[in-house]
Each structure stands twice: as structure tokens, then as C-alpha cells.
Enzyme design. Structure first.
Site, PDB file in Angstrom:
ATOM      1  CE1 TYR A   1      -1.571 -10.084   6.743  1.00 27.98           C
ATOM      2  CE2 TYR A   1      -2.914  -8.937   5.127  1.00 27.98           C
ATOM      3  CZ  TYR A   1      -1.686  -9.219   5.663  1.00 27.98           C
ATOM      4  OH  TYR A   1      -0.556  -8.639   5.134  1.00 27.98           O
TER       5      TYR A   1
ATOM      6  CD  GLU B   1      -1.955  -5.796   6.393  1.00 27.79           C
ATOM      7  OE1 GLU B   1      -2.939  -5.938   5.641  1.00 27.79           O
ATOM      8  OE2 GLU B   1      -0.925  -5.161   6.062  1.00 27.79           O
TER       9      GLU B   1
ATOM     10  CG  HIS C   1      -3.358  -1.165   3.714  1.00 29.43           C
ATOM     11  ND1 HIS C   1      -3.346  -1.377   5.083  1.00 29.43           N
ATOM     12  CD2 HIS C   1      -3.040  -2.352   3.147  1.00 29.43           C
ATOM     13  CE1 HIS C   1      -3.028  -2.659   5.316  1.00 29.43           C
ATOM     14  NE2 HIS C   1      -2.843  -3.274   4.158  1.00 29.43           N
TER      15      HIS C   1
ATOM     16  CG  HIS D   1      -5.757  -5.770   1.265  1.00 29.57           C
ATOM     17  ND1 HIS D   1      -6.230  -6.410   2.392  1.00 29.57           N
ATOM     18  CD2 HIS D   1      -4.488  -5.412   1.551  1.00 29.57           C
ATOM     19  CE1 HIS D   1      -5.275  -6.440   3.306  1.00 29.57           C
ATOM     20  NE2 HIS D   1      -4.205  -5.841   2.822  1.00 29.57           N
ATOM     21  CD  GLU D   2      -2.169  -4.067  -0.859  1.00 31.60           C
ATOM     22  OE1 GLU D   2      -1.817  -3.321   0.077  1.00 31.60           O
ATOM     23  OE2 GLU D   2      -2.105  -5.313  -0.784  1.00 31.60           O
TER      24      GLU D   2
ATOM     25  CG  ASP E   1       8.497 -10.229   7.363  1.00 29.58           C
ATOM     26  OD1 ASP E   1       8.111  -9.063   7.572  1.00 29.58           O
ATOM     27  OD2 ASP E   1       8.994 -10.611   6.297  1.00 29.58           O
TER      28      ASP E   1
ATOM     29  CD  GLU F   1       0.162  -1.315   3.191  1.00 29.12           C
ATOM     30  OE1 GLU F   1       0.349  -2.277   2.413  1.00 29.12           O
ATOM     31  OE2 GLU F   1       0.270  -1.409   4.431  1.00 29.12           O
TER      32      GLU F   1
HETATM   33  N1  BES Z   1       0.999  -4.405   3.789  1.00 29.48           N
HETATM   34  C1  BES Z   1       0.792  -5.707   3.258  1.00 29.48           C
HETATM   35  C2  BES Z   1       2.049  -6.399   2.817  1.00 29.48           C
HETATM   36  C3  BES Z   1       3.098  -6.568   3.896  1.00 29.48           C
HETATM   37  C4  BES Z   1       2.755  -6.818   5.215  1.00 29.48           C
HETATM   38  C5  BES Z   1       4.422  -6.488   3.557  1.00 29.48           C
HETATM   39  C6  BES Z   1       3.758  -6.958   6.177  1.00 29.48           C
HETATM   40  C7  BES Z   1       5.418  -6.633   4.502  1.00 29.48           C
HETATM   41  C8  BES Z   1       5.083  -6.865   5.830  1.00 29.48           C
HETATM   42  C9  BES Z   1      -0.200  -5.689   2.105  1.00 29.48           C
HETATM   43  O1  BES Z   1      -1.224  -4.764   2.275  1.00 29.48           O
HETATM   44  C10 BES Z   1      -0.861  -7.036   2.061  1.00 29.48           C
HETATM   45  O2  BES Z   1      -1.495  -7.390   3.011  1.00 29.48           O
HETATM   46  N2  BES Z   1      -0.703  -7.761   0.959  1.00 29.48           N
HETATM   47  C11 BES Z   1      -1.278  -9.072   0.765  1.00 29.48           C
HETATM   48  C12 BES Z   1      -2.490  -9.000  -0.091  1.00 29.48           C
HETATM   49  C13 BES Z   1      -3.778  -8.849   0.610  1.00 29.48           C
HETATM   50  C14 BES Z   1      -4.923  -8.879  -0.388  1.00 29.48           C
HETATM   51  C15 BES Z   1      -4.014  -9.837   1.716  1.00 29.48           C
HETATM   52  C16 BES Z   1      -0.288  -9.916   0.010  1.00 29.48           C
HETATM   53  O3  BES Z   1       0.735  -9.371  -0.424  1.00 29.48           O
HETATM   54  O4  BES Z   1      -0.530 -11.098  -0.160  1.00 29.48           O
HETATM   55 ZN    ZN Z   2      -2.533  -5.344   3.836  1.00 25.79          ZN
END
Ligand code: BES
Ligand code: ZN
Length: 666
Positions: free
Chosen positions: A435, A372, A353, A349-350, A427, A325
Site C-alpha cells: 500500500y 494497492e 480501484h 480508495h475503493e 494475505d 472494491e
Molecule cells: N482490496 C482491499 C481489501 C483486501 C485486500 C481484501 C487483500 C483481501 C485481500 C481493499 O481495497 C483495501 O485495501 N481495504 C483497506 C482500506 C484502504 C483504505 C487501505 C482496508 O480494508 O483496510
Molecule cells: Zn485497496
């Protein structure tokens, strides 16, 4: 080593070839401006409420060395040159520092950075020292300052260069791009990687405005998560350009992002559009036509979009996440281009955010569910508004099933919303707990208080807390003050503390039901349990979510490593539904999980092509994990594929897979 074209990517290339592509992104030879359609600027909405003036409540962030209560960065001006030969960004970061009266130092985070000098505004050297190296957190960079005066902004200029292995950056060879001619660079800052390319106070609770000057080689464009200042682009000797960017909303460092490559732009609506490599532009434009409507739907729900433009950048296939995002410019994987808009919930989703995360930001990574969980909830509301309740319920039901499986597989302590990440990589909090459990918590509140009251509270929460770091405890205080208002019965009925601080799901959690999944579940039962022929005719009429549901079916109480289908059943499924050649990345992935778990040879061939065609961790890591669990057969295959694929992957993806396959440098 190029990403090998797979059916997924070649299907896309076909779409592009058939559609033709008029837009050129090349630079006009010796021209003074890039030969490029640049999106019009859009000033943030004047009707926007003033920024929260409330004092920031500093909370300790175990993932940063910074001491913002003593001295903090309020603005960053980057002046960097992208050197593709050296695989380095180098130049200066000029930081505005403010602090407590009498403070004599500011502490920054850096990791794998070569700091060449630190100077003041007049160019005089400032003493600095680097702390011990922590492989995860990097080092503290402490800069000595003459005592600060209350309210004064002091400039600190850090002269530095990034290293080729900087974890936030991926430097792609031309072969790793769709165009095949120009190299490419992109960054991924979340959670604690921005410190590998910007010396900064790398905590989500510390916000700053920023600007950047980026010098690029000929034929390449720079984009960032900020406004591109079209009138300030200047040519440099040798044919490149200096690009200028500005972000006037204060953001945490993890939201500073850059990409440099042969990218072009196509508008979608007046304030929305898509950037990608020229050969992908038409396919991307077609896939994301609904983005403008999504922005309108989001604003209709929870208030004005405060970031001006909302554009997408569709990256080369090695992008390690589905989406990120980055403000004004969501970064996304090309694997969501399915040709039929079936995977656009990732864009919802993005986009969501832009409120949950980018306006109201988790203060530390232990509060990650605030980013999330709220975003999955909001995403689904956008999907409902744009595509209807049925579609939204299907996606909720898929999320519920994923959550059940995640809860069964994680240690209980990691199934709490509020996490304890002391000494751990943030992470590790990236699971369906943050989520999906987070989203089902909010749906539970919505169900109990009614949608109207819930929406009014949530809209107020975003407005009251815009640009403020948010802790789980501040969230509780806000909802108690503004929604629950001392109603003891309501407080008891919600069981908020249980949702947040206890493992698993409280008893007031309710599974969503989707009517569209009833025939799917029946067909799965018939096929997988009763040995019926695969439901080809039904499958043809199903949407992507129904197909995902079908392929996610598992027998009750399945033991890890146990098979549940015969070789004949697998072959019949593959033949009837053409699964090994599936072009939709989510469906292909769901099939490969089944095929590999049964050591089904045609799935191995398909998996190899898939794993060499993209580097999205959500797909790559589970597939290698499944292979690794399949004895000598799976391990030999995983080892062979990984040797070829690893150089193609982003450090975020390879870092995770290394641990699974026991990869060691030669
Ligand atoms: N912000 C996240 C990606 C992220 C989270 C990167 C933590 C590094 C550390 C992004 O918004 C996200 O959640 N992406 C998901 C997709 C979403 C539709 C669940 C992904 O990349 O799978
Ligand atoms: Zn996210």
C-alpha cells in the site's frame, strides 16, 4: 450472540433515531415486485475506448490450479438459492469454456464445495474428479470434455452447494445485524476465497463476464457487484424473490460478490448511492454525500468510469475489512461512519480501484502492489481534488509513519514490492509495503518527472491495459516505453528496480511534510516527554487526522513491551480527551493501542466494548496482539473477550486472531 452495542454504534443509532427514517425496505406482502427503491440502471459511457484486444499473457499463478492456457472460463451464469437455515448457497454454475483445439479437460478451483454433478449443455453427465485437499488452495476440479474446437464456447454446468463454514461467506444471525430481525449473508472473495462459493478458475489473471439468478427468502433483498436487472425480478412461491444480475465487463473471480439481507437504498447523485440496513440509511447518506464528487474527480484525473453506477454497501459491523472494491458496489465497514465524514478516504480508495485493480488487475498476488500501491496513490489524488492539498498531505504523512513502522517490523524479504508468495497465503502480502511503499514509489516518479507528465502516463496506462492482467514486469515495460523512453539519466534517477526488487526504501524516497502536523508534534512532545497537561483546547480544534497523529506518537527506539507513560499520565489523557468513550473508530483504536500496552484498566473496559462491537481485522488483530504481549493480565483479558467475540467475527478475522491467541476448538 449479538454484537453488543458500543458507544460507537449507539452514537450512530442516536443519529438515526433523531433523523427518523422514511425509507422502507420491506417487501409489499404478496406483491409481485419488491417494495424497494432500486437505483436506475446506467449504461456504461458510450465514449469508452474499446476493450484491449491484445492477447493475454498467461503467467503462472501459484494460488490456482487452473491451466487457462489449455482451457479457460469466459462467462459464468450462477443460479443459486440462499438457504439461511442450512447456511448454504446451492444450485448451479454454468460456465462457458473456451480453449486450445483438442483440449479434453478444464481445471477449476473449489474449496469446501459439495459438487453434486457436472453436466453438459444437453444435461448429459460429464466425468469429473477432485484433486487432493490443500487447506489454503482447496482442490482442483477437473472436468473431462470431448475435444474442444478452436474458437468454440462449450457449456459446463456444475451442480453444487456451499458448506456452512465456507470461508468467503458469513451468515449472520438477526442479532448480528442493526435491525435485529432478519439474518444476513455477505461474501468476501479477495484474495482466493471465491472458490469457496463458486467453482471457478480463481486467479486474478483470469477474467470472465458473469450473470446470476439469486433466490431469496421473504423480506430480504439481494445485491451483487453487477447490474441489478430490475425488470427481471420475479416472485417465488412462499413470498421470496428471484433477483437477476449481469456484469458485462470481464472481471477476475475475486470481484464477484453478493450480500442478502434487509437492505435499502438511498441515492446520492445520479449514478451513486448507498445500500444499507434501513436503520443506518440516513447516517450513511449523510456521511457519503461527497461520493458523486469523488467519481467526477477520479474521472477528471484518469479517464472515464467504465462500470456504470458506483454504489456503496455499508455492511453489518462484522465485515472483516475496511472496504472491498467489488465492481459497481463497494462493500464497506460501518466503522467509517464517524458522523463528520472524516474517514471517507476509504471510499476514495475503493473507488480508485475501479481503475487500479478492477480495470488493470494484478496478474498474480505477488504483484499485489500494482493493485494497492496505485490505489493509495490515486486515492490521495482524489482526496486532494475534493478536500484540498492539506488534507491529502496529512493522510500521506500518516501513511509514511505507518510504513516506517511496518518496515522496521517485517523480515527484509517481505519489504520488497514484488513478493514471493510460493507456498504462502496471499494475505501475507497484505501489509503497508504494498500500500504505502507502492504509493510512495509512484509519488517519487511523479516528483521526478513532474505531475503533468506523470498523470498523462498513468491515464494512458489505464487505457492501454484495461481488462488486462498486469505483472510487475509488464508495468516496467509500459513505463519504460511510454514515459522514460530511453532517457538513461531519468532511468537512473528513478531507481525503479531498487524500489521493486530490493528491501526497504531507496534513497530517492522523500517523507511528506504536513504543516498541520507541526503543532500536533509539538503538543505530543510537550505532553508525552515534558509532562505537560493534555492539550484539550488544541485537541478540540484538531481534525481526525491530527488526533490520529497525536496518538500515534512514540518515543524514539521504543522497545517492544516497554511502557512510555505513567498511570497518572494515562488517566489525565483519558480524562481530558475522553478517549475511552471516543466514537471515531480510528481515534478509539489509536487510544486503545496505548492504553492496553500500559495495562490501563479503563482502556480494557473500552477495548472490550469495542472488540465486541465490530469485527474489522485492522482493529481486532492488533488489539489482541497487544493484549497478548501484556503477560498474564493481557492474556486473561484477551482469552475472556475472545471467547465471547469469536463467534461474531468473520472467518477472515477469527482465522488471524486464532493464531495470535493460540485458540483451539474444544
Ligand atoms: N482490496 C482491499 C481489501 C483486501 C485486500 C481484501 C487483500 C483481501 C485481500 C481493499 O481495497 C483495501 O485495501 N481495504 C483497506 C482500506 C484502504 C483504505 C487501505 C482496508 O480494508 O483496510
Ligand atoms: Zn485497496
Amino acid at each position: 450472540m449479538p454484537f453488543r452495542p458500543v458507544s460507537l454504534v449507539s452514537a450512530l443509532a442516536l443519529v438515526v433515531a433523531l433523523g427518523g427514517c422514511a425509507q422502507s425496505s420491506g417487501m409489499s406482502g404478496a406483491g409481485m415486485t419488491p417494495d424497494l427503491f432500486i437505483p436506475p440502471a446506467r449504461e456504461p459511457d458510450p465514449a469508452v475506448p474499446p476493450r484491449a484486444a491484445r492477447p493475454i499473457q498467461w503467467v503462472r499463478d501459484v494460488h490456482s490450479h487452473a491451466r487457462p492456457e489449455i482451457a479457460r472460463v469466459t462467462h459464468v451464469a450462477l443460479d443459486l438459492r440462499a438457504d439461511f437455515q442450512a447456511r448454504s448457497l446451492s444450485g448451479t454454475a454454468t460456465l462457458d469454456v473456451q480453449g486450445r483445439a483438442g483440449a479434453t479437460e478444464v481445471i477449476l478451483d473449489v474449496r469446501d464445495l459439495d459438487v453434486r454433478a457436472v453436466r453438459d449443455a444437453q444435461g448429459a453427465a460429464l466425468p469429473f474428479r477432485l484433486g487432493p485437499v490443500d487447506p489454503l488452495l482447496g482442490q482442483s476440479l477437473t472436468v473431462d470434455l470431448p475435444a474442444l474446437v478452436e474458437g468454440e464456447r462449450r457449456k459446463v454446468v456444475v451442480d453444487y452447494a456451499t458448506r456452512p463454514g465456507a470461508a468467503a461467506l458469513q451468515w449472520l444471525t438477526p442479532e448480528q445485524t442493526a435491525g435485529g430481525e432478519k439474518p444476513y449473508l455477505f461474501s468476501q472473495g479477495q484474495a482466493i476465497l471465491t472458490r469457496t462459493w463458486v467453482p471457478t478458475q480463481d486467479s486474478p489473471g483470469i477474467r470472465q463476464t458473469w450473470e446470476a439468478t439469486i433466490t431469496t427468502p421473504p423480506g430480504m433483498n439481494a445485491v451483487m457487484s453487477a447490474e441489478l436487472l430490475k425488470d427481471e425480478i420475479t416472485p417465488v412461491a412462499g413470498g421470496g424473490f428471484r433477483w437477476r444480475f449481469r456484469m458485462d465487463n470481464p472481471v477476475p473471480p475475486y470481484l464477484i460478490a453478493i450480500a442478502v439481507g434487509d437492505v435499502a437504498f438511498a441515492p446520492i447523485g445520479t449514478r451513486t448511492g448507498v445500500w444499507t440496513e434501513p436503520s443506518m440509511l440516513h447516517a450513511a447518506e449523510a456521511e457519503f454525500v461527497d461520493v458523486e464528487r469523488m467519481v467526477e474527480a477520479a474521472e477528471g484525473l484518469y479517464g472515464p468510469y467504465l462500470w456504470g453506477r458506483y454504489d456503496l454497501l455499508i455492511l453489518p459491523p462484522s465485515f472483516p475489512f475496511g472496504g472491498m472494491e467489488n465492481p459497481r458496489l463497494t462493500f464497506a465497514t460501518p466503522t467509517i461512519i464517524a458522523g463528520d465524514r472524516s474517514l471517507v478516504s476509504l471510499v476514495a480508495h475503493e473507488l480508485a480501484h475501479s481503475w487500479s485493480g478492477n480495470l488493470v488487475t494484478n496478474a498474480t498476488w505477488a504483484d499485489f502492489w500494482l493493485n494497492e500501491g496505485f490505489t493509495v496513490y490515486f486515492e490521495n489524488r482524489i482526496m486532494e481534488a475534493v478536500y484540498g492539498r492539506d488534507r491529502a498531505l496529512q493522510e500521506q504523512a500518516l501513511g509514511w509513519r505507518d510504513l516506517e513502522r511496518t518496515l522496521a517490523s517485517l523480515p527484509a524479504a517481505d519489504t520488497r514490492l514484488k513478493l514471493d508468495l510460493d507456498g504462502r497465503d496471499p494475505d501475507e502480502g497484505l501489509t503497508d509495503v504494498a500500500y504505502e511503499k507502492g504509493a510512495f514509489f509512484l509519488r517519487t516518479i511523479e516528483r521526478v518527472v513532474g505531475r503533468e507528465r506523470f498523470d498523462a502516463w498513468l491515464k494512458g496506462y489505464f487505457a492501454r491495459n484495461a481488462f488486462v492482467p498486469m505483472t510487475t514486469e509488464m508495468f516496467l515495460a509500459d513505463i519504460r516505453t511510454h514515459l522514460i523512453r530511453g532517457d538513461q539519466a531519468l532511468e537512473a534517477q528513478l531507481a525503479m528496480e531498487a524500489w521493486i526488487y530490493e528491501p526497504g526504501l531507496p534513497s530517492n524516497a522523500m517523507a511528506p511534510t504536513s504543516d498541520a502536523f507541526v503543532p500536533v508534534d509539538a503538543a505530543a512532545q510537550a505532553t508525552f516527554v515534558n509532562g505537560a497537561a493534555p492539550p484539550r483546547a488544541l485537541w478540540d480544534g484538531w481534525n481526525t487526522q491530527q488526533r490520529q497523529r497525536f496518538l500515534a506518537w512514540r518515543p524514539q527506539g521504543l522497545q517492544a513491551g516497554a511502557d512510555w507513560l505513567s498511570a497518572a499520565q494515562l488517566a489525565a489523557l483519558d480524562a481530558a480527551l475522553d478517549l475511552s468513550a471516543e466514537g471515531n473508530a480510528e481515534v478509539r483504536f489509536a487510544w486503545l493501542q496505548i492504553g492496553l500496552a500500559h495495562r490501563y484498566e479503563p482502556a480494557a473496559v473500552s477495548a472490550e466494548a469495542f472488540l465486541l462491537g465490530m469485527g474489522r481485522r485492522k482493529f481486532v488483530l492488533p488489539l489482541f496482539t497487544t493484549l497478548w504481549a501484556e503477560g498474564d493480565w493481557g492474556r486473561a483479558l484477551a482469552t475472556r473477550i475472545y471467547a465471547e467475540a469469536r463467534p461474531l467475527y468473520h472467518p477472515i478475522t477469527s482465522g488471524s486472531v486464532d493464531a495470535v491467541v493460540g485458540w483451539k476448538a474444544e
